[in-house]
Every structure is written in structure tokens, then in C-alpha cells.
Design a protein around this motif. Structure first.
Motif, PDB file in Angstrom:
ATOM      1  N   ILE A  56       4.565 -16.387  11.621  1.00 54.98           N
ATOM      2  CA  ILE A  56       5.103 -15.396  10.694  1.00 54.98           C
ATOM      3  C   ILE A  56       4.264 -14.136  10.844  1.00 54.98           C
ATOM      4  O   ILE A  56       3.032 -14.202  10.844  1.00 54.98           O
ATOM      5  N   ALA A  86       8.558 -11.663   9.034  1.00 57.14           N
ATOM      6  CA  ALA A  86       9.566 -12.130   9.990  1.00 57.14           C
ATOM      7  C   ALA A  86       8.998 -13.277  10.817  1.00 57.14           C
ATOM      8  O   ALA A  86       7.808 -13.279  11.143  1.00 57.14           O
ATOM      9  N   CYS A 101      13.550  -8.909   2.912  1.00 60.59           N
ATOM     10  CA  CYS A 101      12.206  -9.422   3.210  1.00 60.59           C
ATOM     11  C   CYS A 101      11.975  -9.486   4.717  1.00 60.59           C
ATOM     12  O   CYS A 101      10.922  -9.091   5.206  1.00 60.59           O
ATOM     13  N   ARG A 102      12.974  -9.976   5.446  1.00 58.93           N
ATOM     14  CA  ARG A 102      12.826 -10.090   6.902  1.00 58.93           C
ATOM     15  C   ARG A 102      12.748  -8.711   7.570  1.00 58.93           C
ATOM     16  O   ARG A 102      12.010  -8.507   8.514  1.00 58.93           O
ATOM     17  N   GLN A 103      13.522  -7.768   7.098  1.00 55.26           N
ATOM     18  CA  GLN A 103      13.524  -6.435   7.691  1.00 55.26           C
ATOM     19  C   GLN A 103      12.247  -5.654   7.403  1.00 55.26           C
ATOM     20  O   GLN A 103      11.779  -4.911   8.255  1.00 55.26           O
TER      21      GLN A 103
END
Length: 184
Positions: A57, A37, A31-33
Motif C-alpha cells: 500500500i 493505493a 481514497c484510492r485516487q
């Protein structure tokens, strides 16, 4: 005959805890990649919208629209900047007497209202007059590029200084602020 329940082995019990944790970490990483983020705002260039050390975010999958706030790889230093998209590919941009014109259409910058009033009271413009062509040499924003400005125009290094931002350098679009909880 007595019936006894078989106890699970300690290894199986441990693995029943480890696998969900590994899966959760993998999902969070993906999810972060690829999706969202957290980003920490540095500096004053986006005040009063965002302040130094605010945490936001960004969405890495959102389509960039005019007036979105984006985070991108800075073209002039090894860092990331946060700015507002003013010009999209094919647009013309100019500022006359604190009034923004995109493709000769007047836009009211409501996010600038307090700053502009403050400066007008002192008899000066908050944003110096410019045409994009005077700054970049281009009449229109080229394909695959954006023209960006900081909301705090008096304290912002932006497209007036370093030119256009490549679509490829955009990390994402700011979707919300999560820290501090209260607005300043």
C-alpha cells in the motif's frame, strides 16, 4: 377501529440499500485516487525488502524522507518503479567500498546487510563505487528531484542508470506490505 402499519414501497426499500453502496464506492474511489493505493511489485530490484508480486500500500499524502521506499513513474519506460530514496534535494551521494555517504556522512544500510555479506565473502563489492557527479554530472541533487537506488543493487535499474527522479513523478510512499502475509 383497526390500526394498520403502512409498508414502505419497494422503491424506497431498494433505495435504502442503493445509496449506502453508492456512497461507499465513492469514498473508496476518492481514497484510492487521493490517499492510498495498492501496488504490485514487479521484478527483483528491491529484494530482500520486497519481492516480485508482493503487494504493498502506498500513501499518496506522505512526505518523502531519506530511505523511504517510493513508487514513481519510470523515466525510461512506460511503467512504474519501486526504489529507495537515497539523495534528497541539495544532497551529495557516493558509495565507497560498500559504504554509503550522503553529504560526506557515513550511513549504514541495514536493509543491505545480507547482500553485502554474501558478496564480501566472494571478495567483491555488492555496490560498485560511484559518486553522484560521475553518474549524473551534478554535484548535488537538484531542487524537486531525488536520487534513488534499488535494494538489490546488482539487479536494479535506478538513478545510477537514468539519473534523478522528479518529485512530480512520485505516486506515493510505501507504508506496508499486505501480501503475502508472511515475510520471505
Amino acid at each position: 377501529m383497526e390500526h394498520t402499519e403502512k409498508k414502505p414501497s419497494k422503491g424506497k426499500e431498494l433505495m435504502s440499500w442503493v445509496w449506502p453502496i453508492i456512497i461507499a464506492v465513492a469514498i473508496a474511489f476518492l481514497c484510492r485516487q487521493f490517499l492510498f493505493a495498492p501496488v504490485t511489485v514487479k521484478g527483483e530490484s528491491m529484494e530482500n525488502t520486497y519481492h516480485n508480486n508482493d503487494r504493498v500500500i502506498i500513501s499518496k499524502i506522505s512526505k518523502v524522507e531519506r530511505f523511504d521506499v517510493i513508487v514513481f513513474l519510470a523515466p525510461d519506460v512506460e511503467d512504474h518503479y519501486i526504489k529507495r530514496v537515497i539523495g534528497m534535494p541539495g544532497d551529495t551521494v557516493k558509495m565507497v567500498d560498500d559504504t554509503l555517504y550522503v553529504n560526506d556522512k557515513k550511513y549504514e544500510e541495514t536493509y543491505e546487510a545480507d547482500h553485502v555479506k554474501e558478496y564480501k565473502a566472494d571478495g567483491v563489492n555488492f555496490t560498485e563505487d560511484f559518486t553522484m557527479q560521475d553518474i549524473t554530472g551534478e554535484k548535488v541533487v537538484p531542487d524537486g528531484q531525488y536520487f534513488v537506488l534499488g535494494d538489490n543493487r546488482q539487479n536494479s535499474a535506478d538513478s545510477r542508470e537514468y539519473g534523478f527522479i522528479s518529485k512530480d513523478s512520485v505516486d506515493g510512499v510505501v507504508v506496508f506490505k499486505f501480501w503475502p502475509w508472511t515475510s520471505k
